[in-house]
Scaffold this active site. Structure first.
Site, mmCIF file in Angstrom:
data_model
loop_
_atom_site.group_PDB
_atom_site.id
_atom_site.type_symbol
_atom_site.label_atom_id
_atom_site.label_comp_id
_atom_site.label_asym_id
_atom_site.label_seq_id
_atom_site.Cartn_x
_atom_site.Cartn_y
_atom_site.Cartn_z
ATOM 1 N N ARG A 177 -7.876 -0.041 -19.733
ATOM 2 C CA ARG A 177 -8.580 -1.004 -18.887
ATOM 3 C C ARG A 177 -7.970 -1.068 -17.491
ATOM 4 O O ARG A 177 -8.595 -1.597 -16.566
ATOM 5 C CB ARG A 177 -8.544 -2.399 -19.532
ATOM 6 C CG ARG A 177 -9.408 -2.516 -20.780
ATOM 7 C CD ARG A 177 -9.230 -3.864 -21.446
ATOM 8 N NE ARG A 177 -9.873 -3.886 -22.757
ATOM 9 C CZ ARG A 177 -9.525 -4.686 -23.751
ATOM 10 N NH1 ARG A 177 -8.521 -5.538 -23.578
ATOM 11 N NH2 ARG A 177 -10.156 -4.652 -24.906
ATOM 12 N N HIS A 178 -6.760 -0.563 -17.351
ATOM 13 C CA HIS A 178 -6.119 -0.509 -16.033
ATOM 14 C C HIS A 178 -6.653 0.735 -15.327
ATOM 15 O O HIS A 178 -6.232 1.858 -15.591
ATOM 16 C CB HIS A 178 -4.599 -0.494 -16.201
ATOM 17 C CG HIS A 178 -4.088 -1.763 -16.795
ATOM 18 N ND1 HIS A 178 -3.739 -2.857 -16.026
ATOM 19 C CD2 HIS A 178 -3.929 -2.140 -18.087
ATOM 20 C CE1 HIS A 178 -3.370 -3.848 -16.821
ATOM 21 N NE2 HIS A 178 -3.474 -3.439 -18.074
ATOM 22 N N SER A 236 -7.916 13.471 -28.681
ATOM 23 C CA SER A 236 -9.318 13.254 -29.026
ATOM 24 C C SER A 236 -9.535 13.191 -30.535
ATOM 25 O O SER A 236 -9.088 14.074 -31.269
ATOM 26 C CB SER A 236 -10.172 14.389 -28.440
ATOM 27 O OG SER A 236 -11.505 14.307 -28.902
ATOM 28 N N ALA A 275 3.233 3.426 -8.161
ATOM 29 C CA ALA A 275 4.145 2.286 -8.259
ATOM 30 C C ALA A 275 3.435 0.953 -8.047
ATOM 31 O O ALA A 275 3.765 -0.044 -8.694
ATOM 32 C CB ALA A 275 5.277 2.448 -7.250
ATOM 33 N N SER A 323 0.825 -1.217 0.000
ATOM 34 C CA SER A 323 0.000 0.000 0.000
ATOM 35 C C SER A 323 0.856 1.262 0.000
ATOM 36 O O SER A 323 0.476 2.279 -0.588
ATOM 37 C CB SER A 323 -0.949 0.002 1.200
ATOM 38 O OG SER A 323 -0.231 0.035 2.423
ATOM 39 N N ARG A 338 1.127 -7.198 -18.422
ATOM 40 C CA ARG A 338 1.411 -6.747 -19.786
ATOM 41 C C ARG A 338 2.839 -7.017 -20.265
ATOM 42 O O ARG A 338 3.101 -6.916 -21.463
ATOM 43 C CB ARG A 338 1.101 -5.259 -19.904
ATOM 44 C CG ARG A 338 -0.348 -4.902 -19.588
ATOM 45 C CD ARG A 338 -1.331 -5.638 -20.474
ATOM 46 N NE ARG A 338 -2.703 -5.146 -20.278
ATOM 47 C CZ ARG A 338 -3.746 -5.511 -21.006
ATOM 48 N NH1 ARG A 338 -3.591 -6.406 -21.970
ATOM 49 N NH2 ARG A 338 -4.950 -5.012 -20.770
ATOM 50 N N HIS A 392 1.502 -4.133 -10.833
ATOM 51 C CA HIS A 392 0.394 -4.977 -11.299
ATOM 52 C C HIS A 392 0.319 -4.964 -12.829
ATOM 53 O O HIS A 392 0.171 -6.026 -13.464
ATOM 54 C CB HIS A 392 -0.913 -4.468 -10.694
ATOM 55 C CG HIS A 392 -2.139 -5.133 -11.242
ATOM 56 N ND1 HIS A 392 -2.469 -6.440 -10.954
ATOM 57 C CD2 HIS A 392 -3.115 -4.672 -12.072
ATOM 58 C CE1 HIS A 392 -3.595 -6.759 -11.588
ATOM 59 N NE2 HIS A 392 -4.000 -5.705 -12.271
ATOM 60 N N GLN A 425 -6.559 -1.292 -24.646
ATOM 61 C CA GLN A 425 -6.088 -2.235 -23.630
ATOM 62 C C GLN A 425 -5.510 -1.491 -22.429
ATOM 63 O O GLN A 425 -5.733 -1.875 -21.275
ATOM 64 C CB GLN A 425 -5.021 -3.155 -24.226
ATOM 65 C CG GLN A 425 -5.523 -4.036 -25.359
ATOM 66 C CD GLN A 425 -4.390 -4.822 -25.982
ATOM 67 O OE1 GLN A 425 -3.902 -5.787 -25.402
ATOM 68 N NE2 GLN A 425 -3.954 -4.405 -27.162
ATOM 69 N N LEU A 426 -4.769 -0.438 -22.712
ATOM 70 C CA LEU A 426 -4.110 0.326 -21.655
ATOM 71 C C LEU A 426 -5.111 0.908 -20.667
ATOM 72 O O LEU A 426 -4.937 0.813 -19.447
ATOM 73 C CB LEU A 426 -3.265 1.437 -22.287
ATOM 74 C CG LEU A 426 -2.544 2.396 -21.346
ATOM 75 C CD1 LEU A 426 -1.561 1.656 -20.450
ATOM 76 C CD2 LEU A 426 -1.830 3.477 -22.158
#
Length: 232
Positions: free
Chosen positions: A79-80, A89, A160, A55, A170, A165, A76-77
């Site tokens: 989604r984190h 845009s 971090a 933590s 990835r 994760h 994909q990116l």
């Protein structure tokens, strides 16, 4: 693909070590800071990482500028979810000229026949986009004909803990090639400023058995060697 580490928490490892030390100290923060030497930071980070006290890693954040990736990769990116994103845009940025920047997969560029099929499809998308815009269709609607191959730019901030994760998922050989290349370069960049925090970061097989089970790539030994020898 172009990736830059734009900024990060000043002395990220000291910030994390201070936060971790505070959890177990009765003295004030100023005194803790005065007593925290460089060797103390490394030793304390080693201890908390081995204990899984992650933590405190959230106190260190890193901001990346990413250009030249496809919309397929950026989908994909993002989604984190424990991250902040600001992306170019397609609603407000109108592509000019006869085409648009795009990413060509290696499997497509491997043969002339595949390249021709791909470029024909890309040109058809570009022609349709330009025809719609020229006919007065707003860019926010004309963009519906743009493909996943279209290049994008995005600024990403992660702490971090989330980065570790992210790298676990990835950097894996089973991740899609483009986001894997992105993740590996991001890992190389953060190792340069926080080597202790990210020492064991990378695909799951670095610190234990392959988490992919029956879908393993079967190359764990080679993957471990590549990440252990990563230059920063």
């Amino acid at each position: 693909m172009k990736i830059a580490l734009l900024q990060h928490t000043p002395d990220p490892e000291a910030a994390v070590a201070l936060a971790a030390r505070l959890c177990y100290a009765s003295v004030g923060i100023d005194e803790l800071r005065e007593k925290l030497s460089a060797s103390d930071v490394t030793a304390f980070l080693d201890k908390i990482m081995s204990l899984g006290h992650q933590s405190v890693l959230e106190h260190a954040s890193f901001t990346f500028g990413i250009e030249g990736i496809s919309r397929a990769a950026s989908h994909q990116l993002v989604r984190h979810r424990i991250a902040s994103y600001s992306q170019q845009s397609q609603r407000y940025v109108t592509f000019r000229g006869d085409g648009f920047p795009r990413v060509v997969p290696g499997s497509v560029s491997a043969t002339e026949k595949r390249r021709q099929v791909f470029e024909s499809a890309m040109q058809a998308c570009a022609d349709a986009y330009r025809a719609l815009v020229d006919d007065g269709v707003p860019a926010e609607d004309a963009r519906f004909v743009l493909p996943n191959a279209a290049e994008t730019k995005i600024i990403v901030t992660m702490n971090a803990r989330e980065l570790i994760h992210f790298f676990g998922l990835r950097c894996c050989e089973r991740a899609q090639w483009e986001i894997r290349a992105l993740a590996v370069e991001m890992l190389r960049l953060v190792k340069g400023v926080a080597p202790t925090i990210f020492r064991d970061a990378g695909p799951g097989c670095l610190t234990g058995p392959c988490p992919e089970g029956g879908m393993t790539c079967g190359k764990a030994a080679e993957v471990k060697r590549l990440f252990r020898e990563m230059s920063i």
